[in-house]
Design an enzyme around this catalytic site. Structure first.
Site, PDB file in Angstrom:
ATOM      1  N   SER A   7       0.836  -1.209   0.000  1.00 24.46           N
ATOM      2  CA  SER A   7       0.000   0.000   0.000  1.00 24.46           C
ATOM      3  C   SER A   7       0.866   1.253   0.000  1.00 24.46           C
ATOM      4  O   SER A   7       1.648   1.479   0.933  1.00 24.46           O
ATOM      5  CB  SER A   7      -0.896   0.015   1.235  1.00 24.46           C
ATOM      6  N   HIS A  32      -1.248  -1.398  -4.119  1.00 29.33           N
ATOM      7  CA  HIS A  32      -2.510  -1.063  -3.448  1.00 29.33           C
ATOM      8  C   HIS A  32      -2.580   0.449  -3.265  1.00 29.33           C
ATOM      9  O   HIS A  32      -1.680   1.062  -2.685  1.00 29.33           O
ATOM     10  CB  HIS A  32      -2.569  -1.785  -2.102  1.00 29.33           C
ATOM     11  N   ASP A  34      -4.722   3.482  -1.839  1.00 30.70           N
ATOM     12  CA  ASP A  34      -5.772   3.823  -0.872  1.00 30.70           C
ATOM     13  C   ASP A  34      -6.272   5.237  -1.073  1.00 30.70           C
ATOM     14  O   ASP A  34      -5.559   6.200  -0.796  1.00 30.70           O
ATOM     15  CB  ASP A  34      -5.211   3.698   0.555  1.00 30.70           C
ATOM     16  N   MET A  36      -8.873   8.071   0.098  1.00 29.40           N
ATOM     17  CA  MET A  36      -9.700   8.431   1.260  1.00 29.40           C
ATOM     18  C   MET A  36     -10.217   9.848   1.106  1.00 29.40           C
ATOM     19  O   MET A  36      -9.456  10.740   0.717  1.00 29.40           O
ATOM     20  CB  MET A  36      -8.865   8.353   2.534  1.00 29.40           C
ATOM     21  N   HIS A  65      -8.298   0.940  -3.858  1.00 27.72           N
ATOM     22  CA  HIS A  65      -9.216   0.748  -2.725  1.00 27.72           C
ATOM     23  C   HIS A  65      -9.865   2.089  -2.405  1.00 27.72           C
ATOM     24  O   HIS A  65      -9.223   2.982  -1.853  1.00 27.72           O
ATOM     25  CB  HIS A  65      -8.400   0.207  -1.534  1.00 27.72           C
ATOM     26  N   MET A  67     -11.993   4.333  -0.319  1.00 24.51           N
ATOM     27  CA  MET A  67     -12.628   4.552   0.982  1.00 24.51           C
ATOM     28  C   MET A  67     -13.287   5.921   0.909  1.00 24.51           C
ATOM     29  O   MET A  67     -12.842   6.891   1.540  1.00 24.51           O
ATOM     30  CB  MET A  67     -11.575   4.471   2.100  1.00 24.51           C
ATOM     31  N   MET A 136     -11.433  -6.118   5.722  1.00 22.84           N
ATOM     32  CA  MET A 136     -10.564  -5.175   6.446  1.00 22.84           C
ATOM     33  C   MET A 136     -10.174  -5.792   7.783  1.00 22.84           C
ATOM     34  O   MET A 136     -11.025  -6.255   8.536  1.00 22.84           O
ATOM     35  CB  MET A 136     -11.285  -3.845   6.700  1.00 22.84           C
ATOM     36  N   ASP A 174      -6.501  -6.546   4.515  1.00 22.25           N
ATOM     37  CA  ASP A 174      -5.886  -5.218   4.485  1.00 22.25           C
ATOM     38  C   ASP A 174      -5.854  -4.641   5.889  1.00 22.25           C
ATOM     39  O   ASP A 174      -6.904  -4.382   6.479  1.00 22.25           O
ATOM     40  CB  ASP A 174      -6.708  -4.324   3.531  1.00 22.25           C
TER      41      ASP A 174
END
Ligand code: DX5
Ligand code: ZN
Length: 223
Positions: A7, A32, A34, A36, A65, A67, A136, A174
């Site tokens: 990540s 990965h 992330d 957010m 991913h 979020m 998660m 994760d």
């Protein structure tokens, strides 16, 4: 096959190209990414422009991913930025079926994620259409948190479902994955392991990836 997806949340954002190259050389199978929004989770990372800047710099498969509260609305921008797989949260505000349809309509792999408080059973109606289920193993929002081993029954349930239904399904974990916890996750049936701080926090990323893989292989053998 066990795959490692480092990540970039724990990477040095001022030198993402070199960070990605480093883990690519070190044996990572995916990257990965992330995203957010400061709303779905209490942290803000980066958006599609960072993904598109990084896209031409590496061959790695982009495991994005999201979020964010409304993944369906922002999907086209991440597709355009070069995502290979989009994972969104069941707990988001977007309609899960419409979001899966949209991801697949763009020709990308589709993943659905659940937070620690969410039952794996909510994923079941969607599993036939998914490439990946993400369990998660920390509350989403931050790197460097402690692995929640009590999430392993969900991983086992998902792996059992995939076996019983002869469905190729990646089960991703994760949060808090390192050279100790990878074994536990692989033993439960996880085959895509995200690791942020354990990889990017290490001086030698190849050593860190190797150590996680060795641990996972030991778990897989016991699976
Ligand atoms: C947390 C993110 C994770 C995070 C994992 O919300 O989804 O991908 O980067 O970090 P570590 O491996 O440090 O727990
Ligand atoms: Zn993540």
């Amino acid at each position: 096959m066990i795959q490692i997806s480092p990540s970039i949340l724990s990477a040095d954002f001022s030198r993402l190209e070199q960070e990605a190259a480093d883990v690519e050389r070190g044996g990572a199978h995916m990257l990965h990414i992330d995203v957010m929004d400061g709303h779905f989770v209490p942290n803000i990372s980066f958006g599609a422009c960072v993904v598109s800047s990084l896209r031409p710099k590496t061959q790695l498969f982009f495991d994005v991913h999201l979020m964010i509260s409304d993944p369906l609305a922002y999907l086209p921008s991440f597709v355009k930025a070069g995502a290979d797989m989009i994972t969104f949260h069941y707990e988001s505000e977007s309609d899960p079926q419409k979001t899966i349809d949209a991801i697949r309509g763009f020709g990308l792999k589709a993943g659905m994620a659940i937070k620690p408080g969410t039952d794996a059973a909510v994923l079941e109606p969607f599993l036939p259409q998914l490439d990946m289920a993400l369990v998660m193993t920390v509350e989403p929002g931050f790197g460097g948190q402690k692995f929640m081993a009590d999430m392993m029954p969900k991983v086992k349930d998902l792996r059992r479902w995939a076996r019983q239904n002869h469905k190729a399904l990646w089960v991703q974990v994760d949060g808090g994955i390192d050279s100790a916890t990878a074994k536990t996750a692989a033993q439960a049936g996880a085959d895509v392991l995200v690791a942020g701080s354990a990889v990017f926090g290490a001086a030698d990323r190849q050593d860190a990836i190797d150590a996680i893989l060795q641990s996972a292989f030991a778990g897989e053998a016991a699976f």
